[in-house]
Design a protein around this motif. Structure first.
Motif, short mmCIF file in Angstrom:
data_model
loop_
_atom_site.label_atom_id
_atom_site.label_comp_id
_atom_site.label_asym_id
_atom_site.label_seq_id
_atom_site.Cartn_x
_atom_site.Cartn_y
_atom_site.Cartn_z
N PRO A 66 40.06 63.65 48.92
CA PRO A 66 41.10 62.74 48.45
C PRO A 66 40.56 61.45 47.84
O PRO A 66 41.21 60.84 47.02
CB PRO A 66 41.94 62.45 49.69
CG PRO A 66 41.12 62.89 50.84
CD PRO A 66 40.11 63.87 50.34
N ASN A 67 39.37 61.06 48.26
CA ASN A 67 38.70 59.93 47.62
C ASN A 67 37.19 60.14 47.73
O ASN A 67 36.74 61.10 48.35
CB ASN A 67 39.13 58.58 48.22
CG ASN A 67 38.86 58.47 49.70
OD1 ASN A 67 37.77 58.79 50.16
ND2 ASN A 67 39.86 58.04 50.45
N ARG A 68 36.44 59.26 47.12
CA ARG A 68 34.99 59.48 46.99
C ARG A 68 34.27 59.65 48.32
O ARG A 68 33.35 60.46 48.43
CB ARG A 68 34.40 58.30 46.21
CG ARG A 68 33.01 58.54 45.72
CD ARG A 68 32.57 57.45 44.77
NE ARG A 68 32.17 56.21 45.40
CZ ARG A 68 30.99 55.99 45.98
NH1 ARG A 68 30.11 56.96 46.01
NH2 ARG A 68 30.71 54.83 46.51
#
Length: 87
Positions: A66-68
Motif C-alpha cells: 500500500p505504500n513504499r
C-alpha cells in the motif's frame, strides 16, 4: 437502532465466513497476511534476500504494498515457495 442492526448483520456475516473457512480447513483466526519481519522469519532470509525473492515473478510470492515501506505477504505463498524450492 440502525447501528444495532448493522452490528448484528456484521456478526452474522462474520459467523458465515468463519464457518465457510472452517469447512475448507482454514483456521479463521490465523493470520493470512504477514509483515516483512515475519516473512523473513518464515523464509529464513534477511531483508535484501526477501526483496530478491519477491521481485522474481517465477517465485510466485503474493504481496501487497500500500505504500513504499509497508509490504504485506500472503503467508500461504511463502510456504508454497518453500515447498517448491526446498527438497
Amino acid at each position: 437502532m440502525r447501528r444495532l442492526v448493522e452490528k448484528e448483520e456484521v456478526e452474522t456475516i462474520r459467523h458465515i465466513v468463519e464457518e465457510y473457512l472452517k469447512e475448507k480447513g482454514i483456521d479463521p483466526h490465523e493470520e493470512i497476511w504477514v509483515d516483512s519481519k515475519k516473512a523473513q522469519e518464515i523464509l529464513g532470509v534477511r531483508q535484501t534476500q526477501l526483496y530478491l525473492i519477491r521481485t522474481e515473478p517465477q517465485n510466485k510470492i503474493v504481496f501487497s504494498q500500500p505504500n513504499r515501506k509497508n509490504i504485506m505477504y500472503l503467508k500461504q505463498s511463502l510456504y508454497d515457495y518453500l515447498n517448491r524450492n526446498i527438497r
